[in-house]
Design a protein around this motif. Structure first.
Motif, short mmCIF file in Angstrom:
data_model
loop_
_atom_site.label_atom_id
_atom_site.label_comp_id
_atom_site.label_asym_id
_atom_site.label_seq_id
_atom_site.Cartn_x
_atom_site.Cartn_y
_atom_site.Cartn_z
N GLU A 153 -13.07 -6.96 -1.61
CA GLU A 153 -12.00 -6.59 -0.69
C GLU A 153 -10.75 -6.28 -1.51
O GLU A 153 -10.10 -7.19 -2.03
N THR A 155 -7.73 -5.45 -0.92
CA THR A 155 -6.40 -5.93 -0.53
C THR A 155 -6.12 -7.34 -1.04
O THR A 155 -4.99 -7.82 -0.96
N PHE A 160 -2.39 -5.24 -6.24
CA PHE A 160 -2.84 -4.16 -5.36
C PHE A 160 -1.82 -3.02 -5.31
O PHE A 160 -2.17 -1.84 -5.46
N TRP A 161 -0.54 -3.34 -5.11
CA TRP A 161 0.47 -2.29 -4.98
C TRP A 161 0.68 -1.55 -6.29
O TRP A 161 0.88 -0.33 -6.29
N VAL A 177 -8.40 3.54 0.75
CA VAL A 177 -8.61 2.11 0.52
C VAL A 177 -9.72 1.65 1.46
O VAL A 177 -9.62 1.82 2.69
N THR A 179 -11.65 -1.20 3.27
CA THR A 179 -11.27 -2.55 3.64
C THR A 179 -12.04 -3.05 4.85
O THR A 179 -12.46 -2.26 5.71
N ARG A 183 -6.87 -8.33 6.33
CA ARG A 183 -5.47 -8.35 5.93
C ARG A 183 -4.64 -7.43 6.84
O ARG A 183 -3.50 -7.77 7.21
N PHE A 190 2.18 -5.27 5.79
CA PHE A 190 1.25 -4.71 4.81
C PHE A 190 0.85 -3.29 5.22
O PHE A 190 0.84 -2.37 4.40
N LEU A 194 1.51 0.37 3.45
CA LEU A 194 0.43 1.32 3.19
C LEU A 194 0.80 2.72 3.69
O LEU A 194 0.50 3.73 3.05
#
Length: 465
Positions: A153, A155, A160-161, A177, A179, A183, A190, A194
């Protein structure tokens, strides 16, 4: 004279699903279906149903196009397919979509998981490792078409960022992404962050079923509310999203029409991808009775969805054995299937598709306003280049990505239905930990972990039988 109980159609190389050695295979038509007949010296004869629609199976050859290869190859061809992956010089298709797994960890332990991810499995890749994986892909592709950040996963990754920022600095045409949505359901901020990565950014959201029993069997948890909460946040920010459903026969294959209908009503959703379960990785409740083919999925969609017809779900030319696709336009609350107007001969001869429409005043009115070039009342040359591709090039003045809706059937072969002809044209690849680019199918059969690679070393010296 006595006759065989089948019609012999073709020949290929496959694998024994028990020991993974290469074996010869016949493709035959019998009892209105397509079968693969093969024999392993150790495990005997095997018969695998690979398609339920003989006419469609024969039709896919009309969609084969000239191969588009990467700018460079990564490994030599020595042992023969599928034992040289990397990409080897014998591979016939570049990376249309490339999966970059930034972590092995996951916040779920799904009973169905090709990567066998869990909260305790493996580790996170470092930012430096991930950038090296991306740079390997860029060296191969120049400008990769679609890169999917995945896991595990993704996230959960502590950087991640930073990884997304790094990817956006690279010459990647479209970033995704992948997922499970947990999250996204819990954290609206979040999702809002995105959304700042759009355009050319998309969420690939796991969405298998509307039923609790199905989700518990496939995912180990009732995720219905998680999916709805995630989509509420994604809709709020109109963050481009694809719903992806893993399918098993007799479990959730009766929900395909319902999933399409639901997806068409979501502001953020740009399409649905249906993936028959690949017999690889963790498969706690899967048996061969649950095997479903691309043509099973296609037939199910046509039976369950009033939107699409048989002329809409067409083979994708880069790998027609494994991919089928339909595109539609969403205009003023109505849905207009588009791919039915594509003809194979024109598709393979021209990079820009000339689409001939039936006399539908509503559709023609929309198109004349949206597309820059009109030839006659019945013919429009839209700026939708490479329509049967993962992402067509949209260059119409008032047509946006959110006006397009796609259905994709993506069949990842396993050792049972493995066909060397199709895997050579695989266009969905994974960047491995050692920076090789490997077809999704063979990655999960041979290259994902050390025990599989050790088995591969033994197989390489066994002759084909």
């Amino acid at each position: 004279m006595p006759e065989r109980p089948y019609t012999y159609y073709d020949f290929t190389l496959s694998l024994c699903p028990h020991c993974l050695r290469r074996v010869e295979a016949k493709i035959v038509f019998q009892d209105e279906a397509v079968y693969m007949l093969k024999r392993c010296p150790e495990h005997g004869r095997q018969k695998v149903r690979i398609a339920s629609d003989i006419e469609y199976y024969k039709q896919i050859r009309n969609y084969v196009k000239q191969s588009e290869v990467p700018r460079r190859f990564n490994t030599a061809t020595h042992y023969g397919c599928p034992y040289d992956c990397g990409l080897c010089t014998d591979h016939e298709q570049h990376s249309c979509l490339t999966v970059v797994e930034i972590t092995d960890r996951c916040n779920l332990t799904c009973p169905t998981c090709y990567a066998e991810s869990s909260p305790t499995h493996g580790r996170h890749r470092t930012l430096e490792e991930v950038e090296q994986m991306i740079d390997t892909l860029v060296a191969n592709e120049g400008e990769p078409d679609v890169v999917q950040i995945s896991g595990g996963e993704p996230t959960l990754h502590p950087q991640f960022w930073e990884i997304l920022d790094m990817c956006k600095r690279k010459p990647i045409k479209h970033l995704m992404v992948n997922t499970n949505g947990v999250r996204l359901a819990k954290d609206e901020e979040f999702v809002a962050r995105l959304a700042t990565y759009m355009p050319a950014f998309e969420v690939y959201l796991q969405f298998d079923s509307f039923r609790e029993d199905v989700l518990r069997q496939m995912r180990g948890r009732d995720l219905r509310q998680v999916r709805l909460d995630a989509l509420a946040h994604l809709n709020k920010y109109n963050l481009s999203t694809t719903l992806v459903a893993t399918l098993q026969k007799g479990l959730n294959d009766d929900e395909m029409g319902q999933i399409i209908d639901f997806a068409l009503k979501q502001k953020c959703v740009r399409g649905v991808t249906f993936q028959p379960t690949q017999a690889a990785g963790r498969l706690d409740h899967f048996s061969d009775e649950g095997r479903i083919s691309l043509t099973d999925v296609r037939t199910g969609i046509l039976e369950q969805s009033p939107v699409f017809s048989a002329d809409d779900l067409l083979p994708v030319p880069c790998n027609p054995d494994a991919l089928a696709m339909a595109y539609a336009l969403k205009l003023d609350g109505e849905v207009y299937p588009l791919t039915r107007y594509i003809k194979p001969a024109e598709l393979l001869q021209n990079s820009r598709n000339t689409i001939v429409f039936e006399r539908d005043p509503r559709l023609q009115g929309h198109l004349m306003r949206m597309f820059s070039t009109a030839n006659t009342v019945d013919t429009v040359t839209p700026e939708l280049n490479q329509l049967l591709c993962c992402l067509p090039l949209v260059q119409a003045p008032t047509l946006r990505y959110e006006n397009l809706f796609r259905i994709i059937i993506l069949q990842f072969m396993d050792a049972w239905n493995f066909d060397v002809r199709a895997v050579k044209k695989s266009c969905v690849h994974i960047v491995s930990k050692d920076n090789k680019i490997i077809p999704f199918e063979t990655m999960n059969i041979f290259y994902r972990d050390q025990p599989k690679q050790e088995r591969l070393e033994v197989l390489r010296d066994i002759p084909v039988l």
